[in-house]
Structures are given as structure tokens and as C-alpha cells.
Write an enzyme that holds these catalytic residues in place. Structure first.
Site, PDB file in Angstrom:
ATOM      1  N   LYS A  42      -0.256   5.813 -27.577  1.00 23.78           N
ATOM      2  CA  LYS A  42       0.872   6.635 -27.084  1.00 23.78           C
ATOM      3  C   LYS A  42       0.397   7.482 -25.904  1.00 23.78           C
ATOM      4  O   LYS A  42       1.062   7.576 -24.880  1.00 23.78           O
ATOM      5  CB  LYS A  42       1.364   7.532 -28.200  1.00 23.78           C
ATOM      6  N   ASN A  43      -0.797   8.064 -26.021  1.00 24.78           N
ATOM      7  CA  ASN A  43      -1.258   9.004 -24.992  1.00 24.78           C
ATOM      8  C   ASN A  43      -1.824   8.329 -23.756  1.00 24.78           C
ATOM      9  O   ASN A  43      -2.208   9.009 -22.807  1.00 24.78           O
ATOM     10  CB  ASN A  43      -2.267   9.996 -25.596  1.00 24.78           C
ATOM     11  N   CYS A 136       5.031  24.519 -28.984  1.00 26.30           N
ATOM     12  CA  CYS A 136       5.236  23.570 -30.090  1.00 26.30           C
ATOM     13  C   CYS A 136       4.442  24.099 -31.276  1.00 26.30           C
ATOM     14  O   CYS A 136       3.781  25.126 -31.206  1.00 26.30           O
ATOM     15  CB  CYS A 136       4.808  22.168 -29.673  1.00 26.30           C
ATOM     16  N   ARG A 141       0.742  26.144 -25.498  1.00 26.12           N
ATOM     17  CA  ARG A 141       0.583  24.979 -24.622  1.00 26.12           C
ATOM     18  C   ARG A 141       1.220  25.177 -23.240  1.00 26.12           C
ATOM     19  O   ARG A 141       2.148  24.500 -22.847  1.00 26.12           O
ATOM     20  CB  ARG A 141       1.128  23.737 -25.310  1.00 26.12           C
ATOM     21  N   ASP A 327      -7.130  15.553 -32.235  1.00 27.25           N
ATOM     22  CA  ASP A 327      -6.042  14.773 -32.844  1.00 27.25           C
ATOM     23  C   ASP A 327      -6.464  14.084 -34.140  1.00 27.25           C
ATOM     24  O   ASP A 327      -5.630  13.482 -34.799  1.00 27.25           O
ATOM     25  CB  ASP A 327      -5.520  13.724 -31.860  1.00 27.25           C
ATOM     26  N   ARG A 419       7.188  10.054 -33.842  1.00 27.28           N
ATOM     27  CA  ARG A 419       6.953  10.330 -32.425  1.00 27.28           C
ATOM     28  C   ARG A 419       5.679   9.664 -31.959  1.00 27.28           C
ATOM     29  O   ARG A 419       5.524   9.381 -30.774  1.00 27.28           O
ATOM     30  CB  ARG A 419       6.837  11.853 -32.206  1.00 27.28           C
TER      31      ARG A 419
HETATM   32  C1  EPZ Z   1      -3.061  15.942 -24.715  1.00 28.07           C
HETATM   33  O1  EPZ Z   1      -2.229  17.068 -24.733  1.00 28.07           O
HETATM   34  C2  EPZ Z   1      -2.535  15.031 -25.808  1.00 28.07           C
HETATM   35  N1  EPZ Z   1      -1.159  14.631 -25.489  1.00 28.07           N
HETATM   36  C3  EPZ Z   1      -2.581  15.751 -27.154  1.00 28.07           C
HETATM   37  O2  EPZ Z   1      -2.153  14.826 -28.137  1.00 28.07           O
HETATM   38  C4  EPZ Z   1      -4.023  16.148 -27.433  1.00 28.07           C
HETATM   39  O3  EPZ Z   1      -4.068  16.883 -28.631  1.00 28.07           O
HETATM   40  C5  EPZ Z   1      -4.553  17.008 -26.284  1.00 28.07           C
HETATM   41  O4  EPZ Z   1      -4.408  16.309 -25.032  1.00 28.07           O
HETATM   42  C6  EPZ Z   1      -6.024  17.363 -26.457  1.00 28.07           C
HETATM   43  O5  EPZ Z   1      -6.769  16.190 -26.553  1.00 28.07           O
HETATM   44  C7  EPZ Z   1      -0.959  13.659 -24.568  1.00 28.07           C
HETATM   45  O6  EPZ Z   1      -1.896  13.124 -23.995  1.00 28.07           O
HETATM   46  C8  EPZ Z   1       0.471  13.296 -24.302  1.00 28.07           C
HETATM   47  P1  EPZ Z   1      -4.563  19.735 -22.996  1.00 28.07           P
HETATM   48  P2  EPZ Z   1      -2.313  18.136 -23.522  1.00 28.07           P
HETATM   49  O7  EPZ Z   1      -3.865  20.074 -21.726  1.00 28.07           O
HETATM   50  O8  EPZ Z   1      -2.712  17.468 -22.277  1.00 28.07           O
HETATM   51  C9  EPZ Z   1      -4.592  24.469 -22.786  1.00 28.07           C
HETATM   52  C10 EPZ Z   1      -0.999  14.143 -30.046  1.00 28.07           C
HETATM   53  O9  EPZ Z   1      -1.090  14.512 -31.214  1.00 28.07           O
HETATM   54  N2  EPZ Z   1      -3.859  24.330 -21.520  1.00 28.07           N
HETATM   55  O10 EPZ Z   1      -5.781  18.885 -22.939  1.00 28.07           O
HETATM   56  O11 EPZ Z   1      -1.066  18.941 -23.551  1.00 28.07           O
HETATM   57  C11 EPZ Z   1      -3.800  23.960 -23.980  1.00 28.07           C
HETATM   58  O12 EPZ Z   1      -2.934  24.971 -24.457  1.00 28.07           O
HETATM   59  C12 EPZ Z   1      -0.995  15.152 -28.928  1.00 28.07           C
HETATM   60  O13 EPZ Z   1      -0.943  12.945 -29.673  1.00 28.07           O
HETATM   61  C13 EPZ Z   1      -3.601  25.466 -20.755  1.00 28.07           C
HETATM   62  O14 EPZ Z   1      -3.925  26.585 -21.141  1.00 28.07           O
HETATM   63  O15 EPZ Z   1      -3.526  19.049 -23.989  1.00 28.07           O
HETATM   64  C14 EPZ Z   1      -4.888  23.615 -24.964  1.00 28.07           C
HETATM   65  O16 EPZ Z   1      -5.301  24.781 -25.633  1.00 28.07           O
HETATM   66  C15 EPZ Z   1      -0.975  16.557 -29.463  1.00 28.07           C
HETATM   67  N3  EPZ Z   1      -2.957  25.323 -19.559  1.00 28.07           N
HETATM   68  C16 EPZ Z   1      -6.023  23.115 -24.067  1.00 28.07           C
HETATM   69  O17 EPZ Z   1      -5.739  23.620 -22.750  1.00 28.07           O
HETATM   70  C17 EPZ Z   1      -2.575  24.093 -19.071  1.00 28.07           C
HETATM   71  O18 EPZ Z   1      -2.017  24.019 -17.969  1.00 28.07           O
HETATM   72  C18 EPZ Z   1      -6.134  21.584 -23.987  1.00 28.07           C
HETATM   73  O19 EPZ Z   1      -4.840  21.100 -23.780  1.00 28.07           O
HETATM   74  C19 EPZ Z   1      -2.856  22.952 -19.873  1.00 28.07           C
HETATM   75  C20 EPZ Z   1      -3.512  23.093 -21.072  1.00 28.07           C
END
Ligand code: EPZ
Length: 440
Positions: A42-43, A136, A141, A327, A419
Site C-alpha cells: 500500500k505504501n 489521526c 502528523r 508499522d 484501508r
Molecule cells: C509513512 O507515513 C507511512 N504511510 C506510515 O504508514 C508509516 O507509519 C510512516 O511513514 C513511518 O514509517 C505511508 O507511507 C502512506 P513520516 P508518514 O512522515 O510519511 C513527523 C501505515 O500504517 N512529521 O515518516 O506520514 C510525523 O508526525 C502508515 O501504513 C513531521 O513532524 O510518516 C512522525 O512523527 C501509518 N512533519 C515522523 O515525522 C512532517 O512534515 C515520521 O513521519 C512529516 C512528518
């Protein structure tokens, strides 16, 4: 082609029973045995769909999982004005009309990964207007790093009435040096897609190294992009004027794979997982072997998990790739409830990713939370009961615990599962689990 695009919404595929089922009932105590085919990730599918906006050529994506988030993204592409054809496990997209670069709230609110269209639309159309994704269950996020990166590429970014608008300079985005304060997966993907059409060279530093980032870079390179270093913390991009259509099969889902490995370890028996990628799951396999799980890899795309030797507790801390993936944290915690000893589970990526703990406790697990650390004491006798799903991976951990519990477990609100898991109930039932969908 079974897609019918009407009023901008893509009614891809037939609505199956899941659409209306709200709960899943699992009878525990039955060993699993047989083969499970792993679906596409999915990702990886989500950024790949967004990347199709970068060209007016046809992009065909194979091994696409049938999960709600993919349908939502396909609907979003259709609402922007792309032609989208959905086939049994592939999508063909052609964004060659005049696109309307707006991602409306009603679509974004159901899937925060909609922010992945920001970069492509700003790069292709010169502007993008995307509803800010809400928070969420697992945390606030924010997408500040996405927006700061677009500003570094010359875009002006403003927010109004819950939308974020990015406008590129007249001549298009300009290559720049983006330094992420912490790795962000979709932030890296979003800005990689913006940089490939920017004027000049871009650097993405402290970039995410997940396999899904590498898969996106491979797709973009097939489309004509010039990228070096994907999969490492520093990615260099030489912008090009235009990209072409291509065909690409996305990588298999490492988290789905890990979820079924834990299912087999909890239920006992012998499971063969096919069509996966062992090297994408090394940190999970290592931890599970450390806990006493018997996992073999007859080849790079097959994993065999043999019946449960007695499990022993191991500590785990989630990290960005190549660390232990966040994850898989909830699923691994379910496993640790059945391991002898005490396991410390530390969540470092998200601020609130222990929603499954309360539900596991209701099943009899012995878990205490202190800040970002959960201490799991095993082996606990789990008993089936009614539990509530809260987010995608927490829901999966409750299903897994149900496989090991005595009696029946009913997981409510399983739309969370739909999802991100392609035919989870069918795949588990296919290897002997007693699992059924019920109307809640
Ligand atoms: C991706 O989410 C995945 N989703 C998530 O999978 C996964 O848990 C996550 O990466 C971490 O591996 C998809 O790829 C669609 P991040 P993403 O930006 O990109 C903070 C699942 O279960 N952050 O790597 O949204 C954020 O809050 C889902 O399949 C900021 O502060 O995660 C988090 O604490 C859930 N500012 C950390 O960074 C930003 O602009 C890492 O988040 C972006 C992120």
C-alpha cells in the site's frame, strides 16, 4: 476495464462484502498451515499513483493491492482530472487533460497520504491546493516538512480555510537543498516528485530510506527522471523538462508479510509466504528469530515460518528504516504477550501509537505503559472478548491476538483494516483460521 468514472468519483471494482461488514470474529486456538500470497505494498502504491500526475503519458502500475486507501487515491486522481482505469490488480492512469490541481477535503479527510499529490501537482501544474489532512489516531502528523521543502524549491505556500496552497514560480520550481529535521517517508516522496521536474539540481538530506522510497525512485527513473542515492540519507536529483509514461510493478508489502509471520508464530503450524522480499524485512525477521521463531528463507521472495518453539521476550525500539518498522510495533507487541519474560517496546516515530494496548489488556495481556515505552510481561493467557480497532496496525494486532486467545474475539470497526490489508480475513481463513466477517 471495470472502472466507471462518474461525477469524478471512481467506482473501481465491485463493492465486496467488506464494504458493509463492520466486525470480524476470530475463534482462537487453531494452528495455521498453508501458503499466503503477499500483495503489493500500500505504501508503495500510494506514491506511485501520485507520480502518474507528473506526465501526460500513460502510467500502468501492477501488483496493486485492493485496499480502500488505493481506491481513495485513485478517486483523488480522477477528481483532479486524470483518466483512471482499474483492473483486477493494476491501474492505468493518464493525466493528459487540463488538470484541476485541487485535493478536496472530502477525499483528504479519509486519507492523509493525499498530501502526496502536493509535490506532483505543484511541479506539473505550477500550483496545488490540498486540504490539510487532519490528525489521526496515532498522532498529530503535521506536514510542515513537506511545505518547507516546497518553499525551498521556490514555491510560495500559504494556508487558508483548512487548505494549503503551493504556487511555483512562473518558470517552474527551482532545484534546492532540502534538509529534513528528521526522516519523513511521504515528505521524502512528495519532494522527490517535486524535484524531478524542477529547474536544476536538488539535494534531499536526512531523507527517508524505506524500500517504498526506493521503489518510487525506480518508477520515476523509468519515467525519465535523473535520481541518485534513493535508499540512502542523501538523494540527488537533476531536474528534467518532462517525464514519459511507463509500466511498473510495485514492491510487495513488507508489513503485510510481517503481520502474517506474527500470525503464524502466535497460532502455531507452518506458513509459507510467497511473492515477498526477504531483504525488506530483515529487522523484523531478526527480532522474531531472537524471540525463538523458526523462520527460513528458501529464496529471496519466500519465507517459511514453522510452528512455535517456546517464545522468549526480546526488547524492540522502532526506528526509521533500516531499523525496526513502527508499522510492525503493534503486531510484535501481540507476539510478546505470548513470550516468556519481559519485553520493552519503545515507540520513537509516533507520539501515540499504543492504542492497541488497552484492548490487548482487556484480552488478558500484562502490559504497562510509561511514556513511549510499553513493558510486556508474558506469557499471558489471552481470552477472547469484544475489542475495538483504532488504527490500521492496532486493528491487525487485535486480530493476531485473537488467533492465540482462548474462545472468540470480535474486533469491531474493522474498516480500519480494510484501508491497508488486502483480503486479510480470506487469506487467514485460507490457511485454517476460524475467522468470519459479521455485520456489527
Ligand atoms: C509513512 O507515513 C507511512 N504511510 C506510515 O504508514 C508509516 O507509519 C510512516 O511513514 C513511518 O514509517 C505511508 O507511507 C502512506 P513520516 P508518514 O512522515 O510519511 C513527523 C501505515 O500504517 N512529521 O515518516 O506520514 C510525523 O508526525 C502508515 O501504513 C513531521 O513532524 O510518516 C512522525 O512523527 C501509518 N512533519 C515522523 O515525522 C512532517 O512534515 C515520521 O513521519 C512529516 C512528518
Amino acid at each position: 476495464m471495470d472502472a466507471v468514472a462518474h461525477n469524478g468519483v471512481l467506482a473501481a471494482r465491485k463493492a465486496d462484502g467488506w464494504e458493509f461488514m463492520q466486525a470480524m470474529r476470530i475463534a482462537g486456538g487453531r494452528p495455521l498451515s498453508g501458503r499466503i500470497e503477499i500483495s503489493g505494498a500500500k505504501n508503495a502504491a500510494l506514491p506511485a499513483l501520485a507520480a502518474s500526475l507528473l506526465t501526460d503519458g500513460p502510467v500502468t502500475l501492477g501488483r496493486m493491492p485492493d485496499v480502500v486507501d488505493i481506491r481513495t487515491m485513485a478517486n483523488l486522481l480522477a477528481s483532479v482530472g486524470a483518466e483512471v482505469e482499474a483492473r483486477p490488480d493494476s491501474y492505468s492512469i493518464r493525466a493528459n487533460g487540463n488538470l484541476d490541481p485541487v485535493a478536496p477535503y472530502e477525499l483528504v479527510k479519509t486519507m492523509r497520504a493525499s498530501s502526496l499529490v502536493l509535490g506532483p501537482l505543484a511541479a506539473r501544474c505550477g500550483r496545488a491546493r490540498v486540504s490539510l489532512p487532519g490528525g489521526c489516531a496515532i498522532g498529530s502528523r503535521p506536514i510542515d516538512m513537506h511545505l518547507d521543502g516546497l518553499k525551498t524549491l521556490g514555491a510560495t505556500v500559504r494556508q487558508d480555510r483548512g487548505y494549503v496552497e503551493a504556487v511555483a514560480p512562473k518558470g517552474g520550481l527551482v532545484g534546492g537543498r532540502i534538509q529534513f529535521r528528521r526522516p519523513t517517508v511521504t515528505g521524502t516522496e512528495d519532494l522527490l516528485m517535486a524535484a524531478v521536474l524542477a529547474n536544476g539540481e536538488s539535494l534531499l538530506e536526512n531523507a527517508a530510506c524505506e524500500p517504498e522510497v526506493v521503489d518510487l525512485a525506480e518508477l520515476l527513473t523509468k519515467m525519465g527522471a535523473r535520481i541518485e542515492g534513493a535508499g540512502t540519507p542523501t538523494i540527488r536529483v537533476d531536474g528534467v523538462d518532462a517525464l514519459a509514461g511507463t509500466e511498473h510493478a510495485i514492491i510487495p508489502d513488507r508489513i503485510e508479510t510481517g503481520t502474517y509471520l506474527v500470525a503464524g508464530a502466535l497460532a502455531g503450524g507452518e506458513l509459507t509466504l510467497e511473492g515477498t522480499r526477504r531483504q525488506h524485512l530483515e529487522p523484523v525477521i531478526a527480532k522474531m528469530r531472537q524471540a525463538g521463531c523458526l523462520i527460513e528463507a528458501p529464496d529471496d521472495s519466500t519465507l517459511v515460518l514453522r510452528g512455535t518453539a517456546a517464545l522468549s521476550s526480546v526488547d524492540v525500539t522502532t526506528r526509521e528504516h533500516p531499523g525496526f518498522p513502527t508499522d510492525m510495533q503493534a503486531q510484535f507487541m501481540a507476539l510478546m504477550t505470548q513470550a516468556k519474560g519481559t519485553s520493552k517496546v519503545v515507540e520513537t516515530v509516533f507520539e501515540n501509537r499504543f492504542m492497541h494496548v488497552l484492548e490487548l489488556q482487556r484480552m488478558g495481556a500484562d502490559i504497562t505503559i510509561g511514556g513511549h515505552t510499553a513493558v510486556v510481561r508474558g506469557k499471558a493467557a489471552l481470552t477472547g472478548t469484544d475489542v475495538m480497532a483504532s488504527d490500521l496496525r492496532a486493528s491487525a494486532s487485535l486480530v493476531l491476538a485473537g488467533l492465540a486467545a482462548k474462545g472468540e474475539t470480535t474486533v469491531h470497526r474493522i474498516y480500519h483494516l480494510r484501508r491497508g490489508y488486502d483480503r486479510l480475513a480470506e487469506k487467514l481463513a485460507g490457511v485454517g483460521a476460524s475467522i468470519e466477517l459479521i455485520d456489527d
